[in-house]
Design a protein around this motif. Structure first.
Motif, PDB file in Angstrom:
ATOM      1  N   LEU A   1      66.278  56.275  17.114  1.00 21.16           N
ATOM      2  CA  LEU A   1      64.724  56.279  17.184  1.00 21.16           C
ATOM      3  C   LEU A   1      64.179  55.394  16.083  1.00 21.16           C
ATOM      4  O   LEU A   1      64.761  54.239  15.865  1.00 21.16           O
ATOM      5  CB  LEU A   1      63.991  57.674  17.340  1.00 21.16           C
ATOM      6  CG  LEU A   1      64.340  58.512  18.495  1.00 21.16           C
ATOM      7  CD1 LEU A   1      63.832  60.009  18.599  1.00 21.16           C
ATOM      8  CD2 LEU A   1      64.427  57.667  19.780  1.00 21.16           C
TER       9      LEU A   1
ATOM     10  N   ARG B   1      52.968  71.439  22.529  1.00 17.58           N
ATOM     11  CA  ARG B   1      52.081  70.633  22.326  1.00 17.58           C
ATOM     12  C   ARG B   1      51.186  70.637  23.564  1.00 17.58           C
ATOM     13  O   ARG B   1      49.993  70.703  23.607  1.00 17.58           O
ATOM     14  CB  ARG B   1      52.374  69.220  22.142  1.00 17.58           C
ATOM     15  CG  ARG B   1      51.329  68.081  22.356  1.00 17.58           C
ATOM     16  CD  ARG B   1      52.184  66.800  22.113  1.00 17.58           C
ATOM     17  NE  ARG B   1      51.498  65.684  22.146  1.00 17.58           N
ATOM     18  CZ  ARG B   1      50.815  64.921  22.952  1.00 17.58           C
ATOM     19  NH1 ARG B   1      51.009  65.253  24.189  1.00 17.58           N
ATOM     20  NH2 ARG B   1      49.823  63.800  22.724  1.00 17.58           N
TER      21      ARG B   1
ATOM     22  N   ARG C   1      58.195  69.357  16.185  1.00 22.25           N
ATOM     23  CA  ARG C   1      57.523  68.160  15.817  1.00 22.25           C
ATOM     24  C   ARG C   1      58.193  67.103  16.687  1.00 22.25           C
ATOM     25  O   ARG C   1      57.438  66.200  17.142  1.00 22.25           O
ATOM     26  CB  ARG C   1      57.710  68.095  14.349  1.00 22.25           C
ATOM     27  CG  ARG C   1      57.028  68.722  13.622  1.00 22.25           C
ATOM     28  CD  ARG C   1      57.513  68.954  12.020  1.00 22.25           C
ATOM     29  NE  ARG C   1      57.405  67.675  11.495  1.00 22.25           N
ATOM     30  CZ  ARG C   1      57.348  67.392  10.085  1.00 22.25           C
ATOM     31  NH1 ARG C   1      57.614  68.777   9.344  1.00 22.25           N
ATOM     32  NH2 ARG C   1      57.047  66.393   9.510  1.00 22.25           N
ATOM     33  N   GLN C   2      59.525  67.136  16.767  1.00 25.01           N
ATOM     34  CA  GLN C   2      60.302  65.998  17.419  1.00 25.01           C
ATOM     35  C   GLN C   2      60.223  66.190  18.905  1.00 25.01           C
ATOM     36  O   GLN C   2      59.766  65.182  19.441  1.00 25.01           O
ATOM     37  CB  GLN C   2      61.579  65.856  17.006  1.00 25.01           C
ATOM     38  CG  GLN C   2      61.740  65.714  15.412  1.00 25.01           C
ATOM     39  CD  GLN C   2      60.870  64.827  14.696  1.00 25.01           C
ATOM     40  OE1 GLN C   2      60.471  63.822  15.173  1.00 25.01           O
ATOM     41  NE2 GLN C   2      60.519  65.214  13.428  1.00 25.01           N
TER      42      GLN C   2
ATOM     43  N   CYS D   1      57.942  67.776  20.684  1.00 20.22           N
ATOM     44  CA  CYS D   1      56.853  67.553  21.236  1.00 20.22           C
ATOM     45  C   CYS D   1      56.017  66.361  20.388  1.00 20.22           C
ATOM     46  O   CYS D   1      54.735  66.210  20.907  1.00 20.22           O
ATOM     47  CB  CYS D   1      55.985  68.746  20.790  1.00 20.22           C
ATOM     48  SG  CYS D   1      56.518  70.293  21.437  1.00 20.22           S
ATOM     49  N   SER D   2      56.645  65.395  20.298  1.00 21.19           N
ATOM     50  CA  SER D   2      56.154  64.022  19.851  1.00 21.19           C
ATOM     51  C   SER D   2      55.716  63.560  21.234  1.00 21.19           C
ATOM     52  O   SER D   2      56.075  63.627  22.398  1.00 21.19           O
ATOM     53  CB  SER D   2      57.095  62.944  19.224  1.00 21.19           C
ATOM     54  OG  SER D   2      58.408  62.847  20.178  1.00 21.19           O
ATOM     55  N   PRO D   3      54.522  62.651  21.265  1.00 23.70           N
ATOM     56  CA  PRO D   3      53.905  62.310  22.634  1.00 23.70           C
ATOM     57  C   PRO D   3      54.860  61.565  23.547  1.00 23.70           C
ATOM     58  O   PRO D   3      54.664  61.652  24.650  1.00 23.70           O
ATOM     59  CB  PRO D   3      52.728  61.503  21.937  1.00 23.70           C
ATOM     60  CG  PRO D   3      52.982  60.875  20.678  1.00 23.70           C
ATOM     61  CD  PRO D   3      53.715  62.145  19.930  1.00 23.70           C
ATOM     62  N   GLY D   4      55.716  61.026  23.253  1.00 21.64           N
ATOM     63  CA  GLY D   4      56.589  59.965  23.825  1.00 21.64           C
ATOM     64  C   GLY D   4      57.553  61.029  24.892  1.00 21.64           C
ATOM     65  O   GLY D   4      58.042  60.720  25.969  1.00 21.64           O
ATOM     66  N   PHE D   5      57.896  62.307  24.064  1.00 22.11           N
ATOM     67  CA  PHE D   5      58.791  63.359  24.736  1.00 22.11           C
ATOM     68  C   PHE D   5      57.929  64.359  25.475  1.00 22.11           C
ATOM     69  O   PHE D   5      58.133  64.715  26.780  1.00 22.11           O
ATOM     70  CB  PHE D   5      59.746  63.934  23.697  1.00 22.11           C
ATOM     71  CG  PHE D   5      60.758  62.922  23.458  1.00 22.11           C
ATOM     72  CD1 PHE D   5      61.397  62.263  24.372  1.00 22.11           C
ATOM     73  CD2 PHE D   5      60.907  62.537  21.995  1.00 22.11           C
ATOM     74  CE1 PHE D   5      62.720  61.145  23.825  1.00 22.11           C
ATOM     75  CE2 PHE D   5      61.678  61.434  21.566  1.00 22.11           C
ATOM     76  CZ  PHE D   5      62.757  60.948  22.395  1.00 22.11           C
TER      77      PHE D   5
END
Lengths: 417, 417, 417
Positions: free
Chosen positions: B45, B248, B282-283, B285-289
């Motif tokens: 990433l 999220r 955190r990862q 639920c990052s917005p891209g995932f």
């Protein structure tokens, strides 16, 4: 209404048979009914119309020939749909066919066995306890044969073909609240609605519970699309507070109307969520139909000890309670019947109401009149998204005031339906 | 689980290196692991896999040669990713490389410097206070060289390829609650799930925090679409009450399941909103995932004074607390695994349950059984919009009862998945 | 601001005429105005611009020639839009043309008759009570002739053509709170906004109530699409707490901003629902426009006894109250002007902030800084669905911190607007 309940009380009703016919005949003296007879064996949705049950007599007699349990005293004494029997047997053998309420030893329960062939009697526990051992003669002089399922409709024609259905079950024997009170309120509601031409067409359905509603739905598949709202009336005459059980949707217009009317009337009342148990809202609100049909009761289903016992008798219901239920029905339908979405034809800025005689000419006063406020609200929210009930709720103005404002604005050509 | 924590406790873990490998080797004795080694410099990433860090020894010795701070006593004593150093310097110069907790003078803090080249030691404030001025020998015998980042997976195969991921970080050194307890609960959860074939495929990820999750996500881009639900396990063994931190989305199915199970279990607990801080949610639920991944802890991140200090030791966690965390995980996955949307194949009216042996034949009784009510609820709400958890919540019936009703109806051919 | 109110107070304003022009001339000394004159008879939406009204003198004199009611003493004494009259009549005949406030016998009411031809006087009840019977000379030296309706605009140019409108009514005569305070706050707000180039273009509209707003809307049909937000200022100087009346939408961005700023400021305040009564939000929020325009007042419309009476005078408003209203306007527009939706350009996992100097290099500490948290929140929620105000609300971080984080991330190329 109480007199009607009194007349209907002695009849032995079930989901089929002459008791239902006799009931509909009496109701037919108050409002014209169209009676439907559906033959045994007819497929109705997932079900089949059962054989027709009729009964002439039933009793348990002791060895001295005394009738210790007698159908003639109460239609509750025989298990609904009991097979015919004529036998003599010792009490111990008989017990398997006897139904009592140990917790209420003086009361006779109401029991049925529609779909499992069975015979039996219902009696007070204290009657049973008093029976000496010995031989008893049992007789159920019933017939269970191919025949018909009977239900009836009464229609109050409206200005539009869209329908409101009012349904009540007519299959319970000598039980006053459940559902002779419901039948009586429905009957008088139909008469009241006929006093003027309502907006909606109101269809009253007098049918046996479950199988009757299923039969009606099966035979009215195309009509169902026209049913916009509905109300199931049950337990309409007991002394408890009113209970409105919402439709499966929970926010159907009938739900919003009943919640509004009950709250606005300041009557003590309950509003409950939909559950898939109770009366014929179970069928109307099955997921394939999902109609906006709620149910109005006083004390609801199984919520009072007298429920489905001989204590649900003529003393348990009152003229006052039925009148109160009827009044709420009338108030609710008065709102439902006028609740429409209008379109403001002059939506850019306020139209000049003063020019049309709809607004005070003297400016500066702080006590804007309610009628004037109602007009401003109707104009402001008549965007195709909000009906008059929405407007009444949001403005906190009485529905009648809002409806009158809409009428005035409609008369002035400022809104269209 | 406590024994596993005890075995893992002494190891010096970091985001890379042999401490992680030794940890995974031990976990591999409990559940088979597939270990992945990703070379330094690999783009993952927005990040790059860093150099691998290993350490043999580290100490501060006074002029008499006595080790006043010694890595052999606790892996916390050395700054994570500390560069090698071998020097003698006065205490005043050394101070810039020393980390203490003035508010907890007896505790050693946990500190790292993964991405800024640095060397340093962590020690108790009272140890530091006791050091006389003078020259000290400092030694960090570490290597920071091209190598690999190590993580492991364990898969419990299910009936479908859709996956539930369970993730825990394996990069913290001698800290018991954060996260050896999480590792232990995950390990035993995997064993429990394997006892039968679950519906979902469950993938357990044992990876270093942040960079490990990012590496997994980078290498599993196509798999991510199959990840339907997930849970990050951290701080799973302290004496505090359970805390579920929602994904999220906030209304993902995993969120609803954990809320339901925690509430139904009547354990004291907290449910908190998502925040973009904490552990590997955190990862995920990052917005891209934006995966439906929540996090289950007891006392959450930074919520206890022992957090990231030497006081997060074997006394701070208990077998009971870990067993309780594990029990909730099992309860939650038992719900999640059975929560499905069915379609009522007979949606018009109620199907005749009695004909299929699913309904009491004796009518009139008011005590409808819970199992029967559950069947009516499942039929009523199985319209493709509601899952069994929805139905349990709306009906206020236990999930198990609802799931059993669905099974019975499915067996009778009345609903399909 | 108080000095401006003092200067404007004596003027006799109405919906048209020289009082409005004189008012705008004074305001024009503070901010440059573009004054519009719209001829009598112009069609504006559903309305028509009325004739222009001007007045030189008006009085009631007793038989001794003493002026017992005198327009020179207060512009309130004459009914707004009063027709000219010159007559002598007995008190009893005169009474039909006199307006008083029996509940507040010392106060003179404010009354108008814009659209119904009428003449009249307003006076204190105690003045009326003291008048002996007898003949009185009445004189209204007014003109009602074809002319113009006057309104003005002031524009603070922004970076984009999208507009925020700020509107205040300029038609009320000697009433300090309603609306000279609103005019003063608007004027100083315009000056404050001009100190830097804002993002939005801010348009200030000084226009007579109702007909002025309607005229502006009629003449700016194409501009209305560019109006993204707006605020009506009225009753901005009384001692009461601030009241924000939401737009018809209720969740327009202006509504959310004012709710947020008032709550964050910890001022006592009220937030009320939209109603289609009040000031020119009535027109901006009519359903055809449905603009995101709210209204900020202190004590709102008709909420204080002095409303529309001579007691709404220079003592009723204060410099402090106006300064407070202005401060909230500035805070609100500072939020509104920066509230934008960004797109995270690195949405898969967290971007490596440390590499970009945006993250602490020392790991393990539990006191993550607010600025760092704000960056994580902005990254996590910048998915095109959430603006900075959403992020501030959800993270419970101050808007300023969130906006600064967005600026830093934007500077680092991690998000785009």
């Amino acid at each position: 209404m109480y007199a009607l309940v009194e007349r209907l009380y002695p009849l032995c009703r079930s989901i089929t048979g002459d008791g239902v016919r006799a009931t509909l005949e009496i109701v037919g003296e108050y409002v014209p009914l169209r009676v439907h007879e559906v033959p045994t064996g007819t497929r109705v949705l997932d079900w089949t119309v059962p054989q027709e049950w009729n009964i002439r007599d039933a009793y348990i007699a002791d060895s001295g020939g005394n009738r210790v349990v007698d159908f003639a005293a109460s239609s509750l004494h025989v298990l609904g749909y009991s097979l015919p029997v004529s036998a003599t047997m010792p009490l111990d053998e008989l017990r398997a066919h006897l139904h009592t309420l140990p917790d209420h030893p003086a009361w006779v329960p109401y029991r049925t066995s529609y779909y499992k062939p069975e015979w039996g009697f219902c009696l007070a526990q204290e009657t049973l306890d008093a029976l000496p051992d010995g031989e008893y003669e049992v007789c159920v002089d019933s017939t269970l044969t191919d025949g018909h399922l009977t239900y009836a409709e009464h229609v109050v024609p409206g200005q539009v073909a869209d329908e409101v259905i009012v349904s009540c079950h007519v299959c319970h024997p000598s039980l006053a609240n459940d559902n002779l009170a419901g039948i009586a309120v429905a009957t008088y509601l139909a008469r009241a609605l006929a006093e003027q031409t309502p907006y909606y067409t109101y269809r009253f359905i007098f049918a046996p519970g479950t199988i009757g509603a299923i039969t009606w739905l099966a035979r009215n598949a195309e009509r169902v699309d026209r049913v916009k709202h509905g109300l199931v009336l049950a337990c309409a005459g007991d002394p408890g507070r009113l209970t409105y059980k919402q439709s499966r949707r929970g926010d159907a217009e009938i739900d919003r109307v009943l919640r509004y009317v009950l709250a606005a009337s300041e009557r003590p009342h309950h509003v409950t969520e939909f559950t898939p148990y109770g009366y014929d809202e179970r069928q109307f609100c099955s997921p394939g139909f999902d109609l906006g049909v709620g149910s109005l009761s006083r004390t609801p289903y199984a919520g009072y000890p007298e429920y489905h016992t001989s204590a649900d008798n003529l003393d348990f219901v009152s003229a006052e309670a039925m009148a109160d239920t009827l009044a709420v029905c009338r108030e609710a339908f008065a709102v439902l019947d006028r609740d429409r979405r209008y379109i403001n034809l002059s939506p850019y800025g306020e139209p000049q109401l003063g020019r049309r005689g709809l607004y005070d000419s003297l400016g500066g006063r702080s006590d804007a009149k309610q009628a004037q406020m109602a007009m401003l609200w109707v104009l402001n929210l008549s965007d195709g998204e909000h009906g008059l009930l929405d407007i009444a709720e949001r403005s906190r103005l009485p529905f009648d005031t809002v409806a009158a404002a809409a009428e005035a604005l409609h008369g002035a050509g400022l809104i269209k339906a």
